[in-house]
Design a protein around this motif. Structure first.
Motif, PDB file in Angstrom:
ATOM      1  N   LEU A  98       2.298  10.980  19.328  1.00 41.46           N
ATOM      2  CA  LEU A  98       3.398  11.720  18.719  1.00 41.46           C
ATOM      3  C   LEU A  98       4.263  12.390  19.783  1.00 41.46           C
ATOM      4  N   TYR A  99       3.638  12.804  20.875  1.00 45.21           N
ATOM      5  CA  TYR A  99       4.394  13.353  22.004  1.00 45.21           C
ATOM      6  C   TYR A  99       5.284  12.272  22.614  1.00 45.21           C
ATOM      7  N   ALA A 100       4.736  11.068  22.781  1.00 42.77           N
ATOM      8  CA  ALA A 100       5.539   9.965  23.320  1.00 42.77           C
ATOM      9  C   ALA A 100       6.698   9.630  22.385  1.00 42.77           C
ATOM     10  N   ASP A 115       5.382   4.122  18.615  1.00 45.79           N
ATOM     11  CA  ASP A 115       4.451   5.200  18.956  1.00 45.79           C
ATOM     12  C   ASP A 115       3.910   5.868  17.692  1.00 45.79           C
ATOM     13  N   ARG A 116       4.757   6.031  16.696  1.00 42.22           N
ATOM     14  CA  ARG A 116       4.282   6.641  15.442  1.00 42.22           C
ATOM     15  C   ARG A 116       3.345   5.706  14.689  1.00 42.22           C
ATOM     16  N   LEU A 117       3.555   4.412  14.856  1.00 42.36           N
ATOM     17  CA  LEU A 117       2.615   3.457  14.270  1.00 42.36           C
ATOM     18  C   LEU A 117       1.238   3.596  14.923  1.00 42.36           C
ATOM     19  N   GLU A 118       1.225   3.731  16.250  1.00 41.80           N
ATOM     20  CA  GLU A 118      -0.047   3.948  16.936  1.00 41.80           C
ATOM     21  C   GLU A 118      -0.674   5.273  16.505  1.00 41.80           C
ATOM     22  N   VAL A 141       9.897  17.917  21.279  1.00 43.52           N
ATOM     23  CA  VAL A 141       9.036  17.468  22.378  1.00 43.52           C
ATOM     24  C   VAL A 141       8.111  18.590  22.815  1.00 43.52           C
ATOM     25  N   GLN A 142       8.668  19.784  22.971  1.00 43.79           N
ATOM     26  CA  GLN A 142       7.852  20.924  23.373  1.00 43.79           C
ATOM     27  C   GLN A 142       6.774  21.218  22.331  1.00 43.79           C
ATOM     28  N   PRO A 198       0.689  13.477  28.899  1.00 45.02           N
ATOM     29  CA  PRO A 198       0.574  14.929  29.106  1.00 45.02           C
ATOM     30  C   PRO A 198      -0.703  15.271  29.847  1.00 45.02           C
ATOM     31  N   GLU A 199      -0.694  16.383  30.541  1.00 41.35           N
ATOM     32  CA  GLU A 199      -1.836  16.787  31.349  1.00 41.35           C
ATOM     33  C   GLU A 199      -2.245  18.213  31.006  1.00 41.35           C
ATOM     34  N   ILE A 200      -3.510  18.502  31.245  1.00 48.15           N
ATOM     35  CA  ILE A 200      -4.038  19.844  31.037  1.00 48.15           C
ATOM     36  C   ILE A 200      -5.197  20.042  32.001  1.00 48.15           C
ATOM     37  N   ASP A 201      -5.333  21.235  32.526  1.00 48.56           N
ATOM     38  CA  ASP A 201      -6.432  21.529  33.447  1.00 48.56           C
ATOM     39  C   ASP A 201      -7.710  21.750  32.650  1.00 48.56           C
ATOM     40  N   LEU A 202      -8.727  20.941  32.943  1.00 54.09           N
ATOM     41  CA  LEU A 202     -10.025  21.071  32.296  1.00 54.09           C
ATOM     42  C   LEU A 202     -11.102  21.167  33.364  1.00 54.09           C
ATOM     43  N   PRO A 203     -12.189  21.849  33.082  1.00 52.49           N
ATOM     44  CA  PRO A 203     -13.296  21.863  34.048  1.00 52.49           C
ATOM     45  C   PRO A 203     -13.877  20.470  34.221  1.00 52.49           C
TER      46      PRO A 203
END
Length: 463
Positions: A277-279, A135-138, A340-341, A26-31
């Motif tokens: 958790l997203y994965a 993924d949940r194990l991670e 997922v959302q 996932p991506e997010i705009d950060l300064p």
């Protein structure tokens, strides 16, 4: 041959499906930088074990005991074992059964029949569920790191609080001795006709006020020691460490600057857990989609007669098509997509909260350092003022006893302010490193922290 053709066609159809959703981080705009930013570098052992900057062996022991005995951390470790077992369970490639039946006939022909059946989803449902379980194990492993981060925060701040309360008790005991001295001086002056009865009452009131404050501070000391015992997983009263006051509050010998916000994505365990958790949620969508496709069912029967004769075998292959379950399966896909959302939004929340925590901790540390310097200067001025007031009273320099009492109050207040700002520095230092996600060996694998500046520099670099 016709059955084989049907199976191959179904497998090809499943292979062309869009059930396998590739994972993209996932991506997010950060300064590019924080409001108060310093250059990024690879963290050292001193960064990871940031609490050693206090140079306090008691704190080092508390941290060690806390990481070994804290019950919340033990719960997180147990959840790792649960997630590992789930990953093993969901990694089984097929579902099936094996049965055995003894069959006897009136003619004496007895046999043992063994039935076998297995079912394989042609679109890879099991593979997707196994990936989600990994993924949940991670995520569970990062949850354990997050629990460790919480232990560092709570133990570090509780220790800073304990030393503050112990310092406050010592300061009030010093105030008590000073005010007893002043009371004796006033009694001497009263006998000589140089002081009034009102001066005596004021001095006695100030002494009583000081005595009243000490029990409250002592109660805070006991409560904080009890809190530390609980954090270390030890019954109250059974803590083996010596927490007696050594005459100094903990203060770090350096202040960590911070890196760019993107470093939080690599360092903060709560963010990395949210990403896993997203994965897993994406894999759940793939599994739900795959469940709508046919499954290959294999079954067989082996009959072995006891009285002699040949063993008979029969095998059957067929397709299981979930025709009537399609509405329910489609709803399951919709549920998975909604999850997922939710997982993505939770990841965004974790990132934004992390940046906020770092920004807040940074400004709190900077302001606490400046306040501490000012409080130290004020203590020195009030100390000199009180000493001069005492001399002037003795020499008849136009100073009244009331002036001495006021100077005593001022010195007491400035000393308490210095103790409080020292506490604020310690707590903000702990909060900053916790907000940066530091405190675990895995952080040495990624640059997460900035340069160090000397403690004497009260203003952090504003870039």
């Amino acid at each position: 041959m016709r059955l084989i053709s049907i199976c191959l066609s179904a497998a090809l159809l499943a292979g062309c499906s869009d059930a396998d959703l590739p994972f993209r981080a996932p991506e997010i705009d950060l300064p590019d930088r924080y409001a108060r930013m310093a250059p990024v570098r690879t963290p050292t052992r001193e960064d990871v074990e940031w609490w050693r900057s206090f140079g306090d062996p008691v704190l080092d022991q508390l941290i060690t005991h806390g990481l070994n005995g804290n019950l919340s951390l033990a719960q997180a470790q147990a959840r790792i074992a649960e997630a590992a077992a789930a990953a093993r369970r969901d990694g089984v490639p097929a579902s099936g059964t094996a049965t055995g039946d003894y069959r006897a006939t009136s003619g004496g022909s007895n046999s043992f029949d063994t039935g076998l059946s297995a079912q394989f989803n042609l679109a890879g449902e099991t593979r997707h569920r196994a990936r989600a379980a990994r993924d949940r194990l991670e995520a569970a492993r990062f949850n354990e790191v997050e629990a460790r981060r919480a232990v560092l925060s709570e133990v570090g701040q509780a220790y800073v609080d304990l030393r503050f309360f112990q310092s406050s008790r010592q300061l009030r005991q010093r105030d008590l001795a000073s005010r007893r001295r002043t009371l004796e001086d006033i009694r001497t002056q009263l006998a000589a006709g140089e002081a009034t009865r009102l001066d005596l009452l004021r001095a006695q009131s100030l002494l009583a006020e000081t005595r009243a404050a000490i029990p409250q501070v002592e109660a805070s000391i006991v409560q904080t020691r009890n809190r530390l015992s609980t954090l270390l997983g030890t019954p109250v009263g059974a803590l083996s460490l010596d927490l007696g006051y050594k005459g100094a509050q903990p203060i770090p010998d350096r202040v960590a600057d911070i890196g760019v916000p993107a470093d939080l994505l690599r360092a903060r365990p709560d963010i990395r857990r949210a990403e896993r958790l997203y994965a897993a949620a994406l894999s759940d969508v793939s599994a739900a989609e795959a469940a709508r496709y046919p499954s290959l069912r294999l079954s067989g029967l082996i009959s072995a007669p006891f009285g002699g004769g040949g063993t008979t075998e029969s095998f059957l292959a067929g397709l299981v098509v979930p025709v009537f379950e399609q509405p329910a399966l489609a709803a399951s896909v919709d549920i998975a997509e909604s999850q997922v959302q939710q997982a993505y939004l939770q990841w965004r929340v974790a990132v934004l909260q992390a940046v906020e925590e770092v920004e807040n901790a940074q400004i709190l540390l900077s302001s606490a350092l400046a306040a501490r310097d000012a409080a130290r200067e004020q203590v020195e001025l009030d100390r000199k003022s009180l000493a001069l007031s005492r001399d002037l009273v003795v020499s008849g320099g136009g100073i009244t006893v009331l002036d001495v009492l006021d100077r005593e109050r001022a010195l007491s207040a400035s000393r308490n302010a210095l103790a409080q700002t020292t506490r604020d520095v310690g707590r903000a230092y702990v909060a900053l490193h916790v907000a940066l996600g530091q405190g675990h060996p895995l952080l040495a694998q990624a640059p997460v922290s900035g340069n160090e500046t000397a403690m004497k520099n009260t203003d952090l670099d504003e870039g």
